[in-house]
Design a protein around this motif. Structure first.
Motif, short mmCIF file in Angstrom:
data_model
loop_
_atom_site.label_atom_id
_atom_site.label_comp_id
_atom_site.label_asym_id
_atom_site.label_seq_id
_atom_site.Cartn_x
_atom_site.Cartn_y
_atom_site.Cartn_z
N VAL A 18 -3.73 11.96 -1.53
CA VAL A 18 -4.37 10.65 -1.70
C VAL A 18 -3.50 9.55 -1.09
N ALA A 19 -2.20 9.60 -1.36
CA ALA A 19 -1.30 8.58 -0.81
C ALA A 19 -1.29 8.64 0.72
N ALA A 20 -1.26 9.84 1.29
CA ALA A 20 -1.24 9.99 2.75
C ALA A 20 -2.56 9.52 3.36
N GLU A 21 -3.68 9.87 2.74
CA GLU A 21 -4.98 9.40 3.25
C GLU A 21 -5.04 7.87 3.20
N SER A 22 -4.56 7.29 2.10
CA SER A 22 -4.62 5.84 1.90
C SER A 22 -3.87 5.09 2.98
N ARG A 23 -2.74 5.62 3.39
CA ARG A 23 -1.90 4.91 4.38
C ARG A 23 -1.97 5.51 5.78
N ALA A 24 -2.94 6.44 5.98
CA ALA A 24 -3.13 7.08 7.29
C ALA A 24 -1.85 7.74 7.79
N ASP A 25 -1.19 8.48 6.90
CA ASP A 25 0.06 9.17 7.22
C ASP A 25 -0.26 10.50 7.91
#
Length: 137
Positions: A18-25
């Motif tokens: 979720v964190a990676a999707e949110s910040r386009a990581d």
């Protein structure tokens, strides 16, 4: 790793996803997604790993908010299924795509680590209300 530890690891990986999707990581997502990853969107479209990542690389997909709750983990040897509710405020190519979805994430343990092999999103609607029964005289 016992079942409880694996369940905790899956919950941690979902939070990291979720964190990676949110910040386009894209760097993190490239390592998390299995090579044969398939993402199925709420309208039935299918995306390969590269197509999934390209939405972030291009900036076509942006999130203003992305959360998951109601997380349930089921572990099966070298696989785990995670079901949850995903809520988002997002935009695709400038068009608003808010939504609330049921999500199923399929993780597999391969190459010495857990990888996300697939995700399917289903739009949440209103509960079914049957039509009123016609009365007979």
């Amino acid at each position: 790793m016992n079942r409880e530890e694996t369940e905790q690891e899956m919950t941690r990986l979902v939070d990291a996803w979720v964190a990676a999707e949110s910040r386009a990581d894209v760097t993190f997502l490239e390592t998390l997604l299995a090579e044969d990853f398939i993402g199925i969107g709420p309208l039935g479209f299918m995306l390969t790993k590269q197509q999934w990542l390209d939405r972030h690389r291009s900036g076509d997909l942006t999130y203003q908010a992305l959360t998951v709750d109601e997380v349930n983990v089921r572990v099966y040897d070298a696989a785990a299924l995670v079901t949850c509710r995903q809520t988002q405020r997002a935009a695709y190519r400038g068009g608003s795509i808010p939504g609330e979805f049921r999500a199923t994430l399929a993780f597999v343990h391969q190459e010495g680590r857990w990888q996300l092999a697939g995700i399917q999103l289903s739009a949440m609607g209103q509960p079914f209300t049957p039509p009123a029964q016609a009365t007979q005289s």
